[in-house]
Design an enzyme around this catalytic site. Structure first.
Site, short mmCIF file in Angstrom:
data_model
loop_
_atom_site.label_atom_id
_atom_site.label_comp_id
_atom_site.label_asym_id
_atom_site.label_seq_id
_atom_site.Cartn_x
_atom_site.Cartn_y
_atom_site.Cartn_z
N LYS A 176 -8.34 7.29 -19.24
CA LYS A 176 -8.69 7.83 -20.54
C LYS A 176 -7.45 7.80 -21.46
CE LYS A 176 -12.42 8.41 -18.18
NZ LYS A 176 -12.80 9.65 -17.52
N ARG A 230 0.85 -1.20 0.00
CA ARG A 230 0.00 0.00 0.00
C ARG A 230 0.88 1.24 0.00
NH1 ARG A 230 -1.47 1.75 4.57
NH2 ARG A 230 -2.19 -0.25 5.39
N TYR A 284 -16.74 17.49 -15.32
CA TYR A 284 -17.01 16.05 -15.37
C TYR A 284 -18.06 15.72 -14.30
CZ TYR A 284 -16.26 11.06 -14.84
OH TYR A 284 -16.44 9.71 -14.75
N ASP A 303 -7.60 19.62 -14.06
CA ASP A 303 -7.89 18.25 -14.49
C ASP A 303 -7.50 18.19 -15.97
OD1 ASP A 303 -9.03 15.93 -15.52
OD2 ASP A 303 -10.73 15.96 -14.13
C1 LIG Z 1 -13.22 10.01 -16.23
C2 LIG Z 1 -12.88 11.34 -15.68
C3 LIG Z 1 -12.64 11.51 -14.31
C4 LIG Z 1 -12.78 10.38 -13.32
O1 LIG Z 1 -11.85 9.39 -13.55
P1 LIG Z 1 -12.07 7.81 -13.20
O2 LIG Z 1 -10.79 7.21 -13.60
O3 LIG Z 1 -13.25 7.36 -13.99
O4 LIG Z 1 -12.34 7.74 -11.73
C5 LIG Z 1 -12.28 12.76 -13.88
N1 LIG Z 1 -12.17 13.81 -14.73
C6 LIG Z 1 -12.42 13.69 -16.04
C7 LIG Z 1 -12.29 14.87 -16.92
C8 LIG Z 1 -12.78 12.45 -16.57
O5 LIG Z 1 -13.04 12.34 -17.87
#
Ligand SMILES: *Cc1c(COP(=O)(O)O)cnc(C)c1O
Length: 380
Positions: A195, A46, A98, A170
């Site tokens: 992504k 961890r 998001y 982000d």
């Molecule tokens: C998918 C996404 C998230 C969240 O990410 P996860 O890996 O699904 O928890 C946060 N911000 C944006 C812009 C996203 O597209």
């Protein structure tokens, strides 16, 4: 070092054990010690894991950052950043966030006494007036989701400078190939590596990248203390995905631009949201802060009903109707009922997110085939 070289080599070197060129998946929960407290830097998985360390170093380097801290999902990464705050603190954030980010802000952290202001941070927005001495964090998505608004990162960072406010970006939609916010003055970069970084729709993982040692230390503490860590197999998959990030992003962007241009001439399409079109309000800023305009685009139909959008979405043959984005395959979605369903309808309308809005994550297939698919889906 140029980005393409970094994508292939950053953070990784032949393994110390047997010289494996690819970082091994250290599938273990614990590590042997020679004597109590005497070990090779790893005690319990961890806290640290060599596969995770390689990924953290890799992502940090790609973002021109000093420290990378990985989490079990993008949401866990966002959660860790929010834990830097205290009750009474205020957060300024962009409007069409998001959906999951909107949800954790309003349904989780609001209950712990953190106040969120959703404001227009574009050039025409009056967001500065929401800043006061309780403001501790400015949260930006750019390009935004799903309307692809562009926020001028350097402009916001300049304003926040010397005010004891962290600026967090982000960077999921852009990826570090297209945009590196730390270099533009941001304090914190967050990724859903699920992504574009992973890039193959086969893993869920998150990351935070920072330059300041004190923020990094707190985040490493939270990573271990709260425990939302990614497994070694997932770290391996993201490391593997990143090796082609530059090639994939280039293909995503080239295809998205071709599609946006084609959609511009279609009789059923009302508005196209793509920062690579000169008609887009954020075009100039995108040119300034992004290497290319990205692989995401949205459009709404002249017939502004959910039913019209649903019919088009059901007819796609190559675009798969699915949540998520950033994989090699093209995906389509209906934000109002899918990714942004957790945002109430009145809020969605306020920010211009229409019921007929269709979002595309343009993949790396042949652009002609994708356009052919759009053509048959729209020409009902
Ligand atoms: C998918 C996404 C998230 C969240 O990410 P996860 O890996 O699904 O928890 C946060 N911000 C944006 C812009 C996203 O597209």
């Amino acid at each position: 070092m140029k980005f393409s070289t970094k994508a292939v080599h950053a953070g990784v070197s032949p393994d110390k054990g047997y010289g494996a060129v690819m970082t091994p998946i250290y599938q273990t929960s614990t590590f042997a010690q020679q004597s109590p407290g005497v070990h090779q830097g790893y005690e319990y998985a961890r806290t640290h894991n060599p596969t995770r360390t390689a990924l953290q170093n890799c992502i940090a380097e790609l973002e021109n950052g000093q420290y990378g801290i990985c989490f079990s999902s993008g949401m866990a990464a966002i959660d860790a950043v929010l834990k830097l705050l205290k009750p009474g603190d205020e957060v300024l954030c962009t409007q069409d966030l998001y959906g999951g980010t909107y949800r954790i802000f309003t349904k989780v952290y609001a209950a712990y006494g953190i106040n969120f202001h959703f404001v227009n941070m574009m050039a025409n927005g009056e967001w500065q007036k929401f800043i006061n001495d309780k403001t501790k964090l400015i949260w930006i998505e750019t390009p935004t989701n799903p309307l692809l608004h562009i926020i001028d990162i350097a402009h916001v960072c300049n304003f926040a400078k010397n005010k004891n406010i962290y600026v967090a970006i982000d960077n999921t939609f852009a990826s570090p190939y297209l945009q590196r916010p730390l270099t533009l003055g941001a304090d914190i970069v967050v990724h859903s590596a699920t992504k574009y970084l992973g890039g193959h729709s086969d893993v869920v993982l998150g990351a935070v990248i920072v330059n300041a040692k004190e923020i990094a230390e707190r985040l490493y503490f939270l990573q271990n203390a709260c425990g939302a860590v990614p497994g070694p197999q997932d770290c391996f998959l993201v490391l593997r995905g990143i090796k082609t990030l530059h090639l994939r992003m280039k293909a995503h962007c080239e295809n998205a631009l071709k599609i946006a241009e084609w959609l511009s001439g279609h009789h059923r399409v009302k508005t196209i949201y793509y920062p690579g079109l000169t008609s887009h309000a954020g075009y100039e800023t995108a040119q300034k802060q992004m290497h290319m305009p990205g692989g995401m685009l949205s459009f709404d139909l002249k017939e502004d009903t959910k039913e019209a959008a649903v019919k088009v979405l059901e007819r796609f043959k190559i675009f798969t109707l699915a949540e998520s984005l950033g994989g090699v395959e093209s995906l389509c979605g209906h934000p109002a009922t899918m990714t942004h369903a957790s945002i109430p309808k009145e809020e969605r309308e306020k920010i211009g997110l229409k019921d007929s809005l269709i979002r595309l994550s343009v993949g790396i297939e042949d652009a002609d085939d994708l356009i052919e698919d759009l053509k048959q889906a729209l020409d009902t």
